[in-house]
Design a protein around this motif. Sequence first.
Motif, PDB file in Angstrom:
ATOM      1  N   GLU A  34       0.831  -1.221   0.000  1.00 41.35           N
ATOM      2  CA  GLU A  34       0.000   0.000   0.000  1.00 41.35           C
ATOM      3  C   GLU A  34       0.859   1.263   0.000  1.00 41.35           C
ATOM      4  OE1 GLU A  34      -2.655   0.093   3.349  1.00 41.35           O
ATOM      5  OE2 GLU A  34      -3.482   2.066   2.826  1.00 41.35           O
ATOM      6  N   TYR A  35       2.047   1.164   0.665  1.00 38.27           N
ATOM      7  CA  TYR A  35       2.817   2.397   0.898  1.00 38.27           C
ATOM      8  C   TYR A  35       4.146   2.450   0.137  1.00 38.27           C
ATOM      9  CZ  TYR A  35      -0.361   2.818   4.875  1.00 38.27           C
ATOM     10  OH  TYR A  35      -1.477   2.903   5.670  1.00 38.27           O
ATOM     11  N   ILE A  36       4.498   1.368  -0.563  1.00 37.06           N
ATOM     12  CA  ILE A  36       5.755   1.389  -1.322  1.00 37.06           C
ATOM     13  C   ILE A  36       5.518   0.753  -2.690  1.00 37.06           C
ATOM     14  CG2 ILE A  36       7.245   1.270   0.725  1.00 37.06           C
ATOM     15  CD1 ILE A  36       7.640  -1.735   0.138  1.00 37.06           C
ATOM     16  N   GLY A  48      17.306  -4.084  -6.696  1.00 35.93           N
ATOM     17  CA  GLY A  48      15.984  -3.994  -6.059  1.00 35.93           C
ATOM     18  C   GLY A  48      15.642  -2.531  -5.807  1.00 35.93           C
ATOM     19  N   LEU A  49      14.589  -2.030  -6.473  1.00 43.10           N
ATOM     20  CA  LEU A  49      14.176  -0.634  -6.278  1.00 43.10           C
ATOM     21  C   LEU A  49      12.996  -0.601  -5.323  1.00 43.10           C
ATOM     22  CD1 LEU A  49      14.217   2.429  -7.137  1.00 43.10           C
ATOM     23  CD2 LEU A  49      12.468   1.805  -8.822  1.00 43.10           C
ATOM     24  N   ILE A  50      13.104   0.238  -4.287  1.00 44.57           N
ATOM     25  CA  ILE A  50      11.977   0.454  -3.358  1.00 44.57           C
ATOM     26  C   ILE A  50      11.679   1.947  -3.380  1.00 44.57           C
ATOM     27  CG2 ILE A  50      11.145   0.257  -0.987  1.00 44.57           C
ATOM     28  CD1 ILE A  50      13.282  -1.920  -0.530  1.00 44.57           C
ATOM     29  N   GLN A  51      10.451   2.307  -3.794  1.00 42.69           N
ATOM     30  CA  GLN A  51      10.063   3.724  -3.806  1.00 42.69           C
ATOM     31  C   GLN A  51       8.981   3.954  -2.764  1.00 42.69           C
ATOM     32  OE1 GLN A  51       8.701   5.297  -7.562  1.00 42.69           O
ATOM     33  NE2 GLN A  51       8.207   7.280  -6.708  1.00 42.69           N
ATOM     34  N   LEU A  52       9.229   4.913  -1.859  1.00 41.10           N
ATOM     35  CA  LEU A  52       8.206   5.267  -0.859  1.00 41.10           C
ATOM     36  C   LEU A  52       7.035   5.853  -1.636  1.00 41.10           C
ATOM     37  CD1 LEU A  52      10.422   6.926   1.916  1.00 41.10           C
ATOM     38  CD2 LEU A  52       9.907   4.509   1.531  1.00 41.10           C
ATOM     39  N   LEU A  58       3.323  13.015   2.015  1.00 42.95           N
ATOM     40  CA  LEU A  58       4.741  13.257   1.688  1.00 42.95           C
ATOM     41  C   LEU A  58       5.637  12.145   2.212  1.00 42.95           C
ATOM     42  CD1 LEU A  58       5.126  17.118   2.151  1.00 42.95           C
ATOM     43  CD2 LEU A  58       4.535  15.827   0.103  1.00 42.95           C
ATOM     44  N   ASN A  59       5.168  10.918   2.043  1.00 40.56           N
ATOM     45  CA  ASN A  59       5.959   9.730   2.453  1.00 40.56           C
ATOM     46  C   ASN A  59       6.311   9.753   3.938  1.00 40.56           C
ATOM     47  OD1 ASN A  59       5.893   8.855  -0.195  1.00 40.56           O
ATOM     48  ND2 ASN A  59       7.888   9.727  -0.707  1.00 40.56           N
ATOM     49  N   ALA A  60       5.443  10.395   4.762  1.00 40.35           N
ATOM     50  CA  ALA A  60       5.698  10.351   6.213  1.00 40.35           C
ATOM     51  C   ALA A  60       5.734   8.892   6.644  1.00 40.35           C
ATOM     52  CB  ALA A  60       4.592  11.101   6.957  1.00 40.35           C
ATOM     53  N   THR A  88      14.171   5.080  -2.747  1.00 41.41           N
ATOM     54  CA  THR A  88      13.924   6.442  -3.216  1.00 41.41           C
ATOM     55  C   THR A  88      12.582   6.937  -2.707  1.00 41.41           C
ATOM     56  OG1 THR A  88      13.795   7.828  -5.200  1.00 41.41           O
ATOM     57  CG2 THR A  88      12.901   5.604  -5.384  1.00 41.41           C
ATOM     58  N   GLY A  89      12.356   8.244  -2.867  1.00 42.85           N
ATOM     59  CA  GLY A  89      11.118   8.835  -2.332  1.00 42.85           C
ATOM     60  C   GLY A  89      10.284   9.417  -3.460  1.00 42.85           C
ATOM     61  N   GLY A  90       9.603  10.535  -3.153  1.00 38.81           N
ATOM     62  CA  GLY A  90       8.724  11.130  -4.161  1.00 38.81           C
ATOM     63  C   GLY A  90       9.430  12.248  -4.910  1.00 38.81           C
ATOM     64  N   GLU A  91       8.644  12.878  -5.799  1.00 34.54           N
ATOM     65  CA  GLU A  91       9.228  13.967  -6.606  1.00 34.54           C
ATOM     66  C   GLU A  91       9.560  15.166  -5.727  1.00 34.54           C
ATOM     67  OE1 GLU A  91       6.880  12.873 -10.681  1.00 34.54           O
ATOM     68  OE2 GLU A  91       6.958  14.994 -10.093  1.00 34.54           O
ATOM     69  N   LYS A  92       8.651  15.425  -4.749  1.00 35.84           N
ATOM     70  CA  LYS A  92       8.780  16.656  -3.968  1.00 35.84           C
ATOM     71  C   LYS A  92       9.740  16.463  -2.799  1.00 35.84           C
ATOM     72  CE  LYS A  92       5.529  19.894  -1.814  1.00 35.84           C
ATOM     73  NZ  LYS A  92       4.122  20.040  -1.446  1.00 35.84           N
ATOM     74  N   VAL A  93       9.561  15.366  -2.047  1.00 38.56           N
ATOM     75  CA  VAL A  93      10.424  15.118  -0.882  1.00 38.56           C
ATOM     76  C   VAL A  93      10.747  13.632  -0.844  1.00 38.56           C
ATOM     77  CG1 VAL A  93       9.515  17.011   0.530  1.00 38.56           C
ATOM     78  CG2 VAL A  93       8.456  14.765   0.683  1.00 38.56           C
ATOM     79  N   PHE A  94      11.867  13.295  -0.189  1.00 34.54           N
ATOM     80  CA  PHE A  94      12.170  11.868   0.002  1.00 34.54           C
ATOM     81  C   PHE A  94      11.149  11.317   0.988  1.00 34.54           C
ATOM     82  CE2 PHE A  94      14.331   7.979   0.389  1.00 34.54           C
ATOM     83  CZ  PHE A  94      14.422   7.663   1.730  1.00 34.54           C
ATOM     84  N   ALA A  95      11.068  11.954   2.178  1.00 32.70           N
ATOM     85  CA  ALA A  95      10.066  11.534   3.172  1.00 32.70           C
ATOM     86  C   ALA A  95       9.882  12.689   4.151  1.00 32.70           C
ATOM     87  CB  ALA A  95      10.512  10.277   3.908  1.00 32.70           C
TER      88      ALA A  95
END
Length: 110
Positions: A34-36, A48-52, A58-60, A88-95
């Motif tokens: 659900e969250y990654i 192995g790529l894991i994206q928040l 904002l990936n809190a 990795t995180g999102g476009e705006k913030v990592f987390a």
Amino acid sequence: MAALRSLLPCVPGLLRPRHGCAALRTFAAGAKFEYIITEKKGKAHNVGLIQLNRPKALNALCKGLITELSQALQAFEEDRAVGAIVLTGGEKVFAGGQHGSGSWAVRGAV
Ligand SMILES: C[C@@H](CO)C(=O)SCCNC(=O)CCNC(=O)[C@H](O)C(C)(C)COP(=O)(O)OP(=O)(O)OC[C@H]1O[C@@H](n2cnc3c(N)ncnc32)[C@H](O)[C@@H]1OP(=O)(O)O
């Protein structure tokens, strides 16, 4: 990879040293997170790529995100074909850091 997993708060039952590849089996069965977002990248599918993926917050880092992140790290660690993991995180913030309950907690924390 063990060092990376050690950064995560231990989620009981998930990071036990030899969990008999249960995480890998779940993962291989196409676990839906659900969250990654997870993917094997590279020509040899050995990264192995894991994206928040909790864009609205904002990936809190809520408990569910940490649990899924631990599962994915465990599975990639148990996968002999994977030689490296990219987190990795999102476009705006990592987390946005640890999940704060209610936006007042978040804004007050700044
Ligand atoms: C473990 C300890 C170590 O210190 C911690 O991590 S404590 C938590 C530390 N983190 C913060 O204090 C970050 C708080 N967030 C912010 O400062 C800002 O959100 C921002 C990252 C600078 C981005 O600001 P911006 O104005 O671009 O976006 P919003 O503040 O409107 O946020 C959008 C949306 O995300 C929610 N959110 C952001 N951070 C968190 C968080 N840490 N926990 C929970 N939710 C978070 C925020 O509430 C907004 O959601 P909405 O209110 O629109 O539903």
